[in-house]
Design a protein around this motif. Structure first.
Motif, mmCIF file in Angstrom:
data_model
loop_
_atom_site.group_PDB
_atom_site.id
_atom_site.type_symbol
_atom_site.label_atom_id
_atom_site.label_comp_id
_atom_site.label_asym_id
_atom_site.label_seq_id
_atom_site.Cartn_x
_atom_site.Cartn_y
_atom_site.Cartn_z
ATOM 1 N N LYS A 214 0.850 -1.200 0.000
ATOM 2 C CA LYS A 214 0.000 0.000 0.000
ATOM 3 C C LYS A 214 0.880 1.242 0.000
ATOM 4 O O LYS A 214 1.743 1.371 0.879
ATOM 5 C CB LYS A 214 -0.916 0.006 1.233
ATOM 6 N N GLU B 216 -0.436 0.333 -3.794
ATOM 7 C CA GLU B 216 0.016 -0.688 -4.732
ATOM 8 C C GLU B 216 0.607 -0.035 -5.972
ATOM 9 O O GLU B 216 0.031 0.893 -6.540
ATOM 10 C CB GLU B 216 -1.149 -1.594 -5.117
ATOM 11 N N SER C 151 3.414 -4.260 -8.718
ATOM 12 C CA SER C 151 3.543 -4.932 -7.426
ATOM 13 C C SER C 151 3.032 -6.365 -7.521
ATOM 14 O O SER C 151 1.912 -6.604 -7.985
ATOM 15 C CB SER C 151 2.732 -4.198 -6.351
ATOM 16 N N ASP D 291 1.367 -9.844 -6.132
ATOM 17 C CA ASP D 291 0.361 -10.079 -5.097
ATOM 18 C C ASP D 291 0.694 -11.299 -4.247
ATOM 19 O O ASP D 291 -0.001 -11.602 -3.279
ATOM 20 C CB ASP D 291 -1.037 -10.208 -5.700
#
Length: 216
Positions: free
Chosen positions: A125, A127, A131, A133
């Protein structure tokens, strides 16, 4: 017990002007790590610009935190940063749990947090466009990387490759190599330093070096 200081050529550039110091602590007889507090001054061309700190704390149950803070003022330029990593350390292996980054001063302010969850979810955060996951075993963050380098040097390794989630929220790879030794002078005396350089595919060694001393 012999004391050594490791000189690492991974430097963190502050808007292209400044570097922060990375070093290793007094080497124990095994590959354990020890809490420490380091306070250091930052200079550019002989002028003192500010001060920084690096603190590693034991949290119990093989968990640690390592925190970096810096505050620089130069002409109309200012830069204040803090980074905090919480990680688990067992048998020479660093496993990050969380990471936070804050930067304020001249230019745009920035904040970022990363969670390395047990189910392998990676929560970044804000993102970034690239990025991931999910995260994999062996991945690090910007601060836990320093601890893993220290542990690998203690274990006698001379070449390293690391994957980490950067403070931009993207996956990066660092390649490092021990390139020699160097005697450095500090306020506590002269130390035999191991010099480590970052290896690039097109340009083998990064030119800049950072010096520092962690005290147990």
């Amino acid at each position: 017990m012999i004391k050594r200081v490791y000189n690492l050529a991974i430097t963190s550039l502050l808007l292209g002007l400044f570097t922060t110091a990375i070093a290793a602590a007094e080497l124990p007889d095994d590959n354990t790590i020890k809490p420490f507090t380091a306070i250091y001054d930052m200079y550019r061309q002989g002028d003192k610009l500010g001060q920084g700190s690096r603190i590693m704390t034991s949290l119990g149950d093989n968990n640690f935190s390592i925190e970096l803070t810096s505050n620089i003022e130069w002409l109309i330029f200012s830069d204040r940063r803090s980074e905090l990593s919480i990680f688990n350390y067992v048998d020479g292996k660093v496993s990050p749990l969380s990471y936070s980054y804050e930067r304020s001063g001249t230019g745009s302010d920035k904040e970022l947090t990363i969670e390395f969850r047990q189910n392998k979810d990676l929560i970044v955060k804000p993102e970034a466009k690239e990025s991931p996951d999910k995260w994999e075993d062996g991945w690090l963050d910007e601060m836990s990387l320093h601890v893993q380098i220290q542990a690998d040097l203690i274990a006698g390794k001379t070449a390293f490759e690391y994957s980490l989630i950067s403070n931009r929220g993207t996956l990066r790879t660092y390649k490092l190599e021990v390139i020699g030794h160097e005697i450095i002078s500090t306020g506590l005396g002269r130390f035999n330093a191991v010099k480590v350089a970052r290896v690039y595919d097109k340009q083998k060694f990064y030119a800049q070096h950072a010096y520092g001393l962690f005290q147990s």
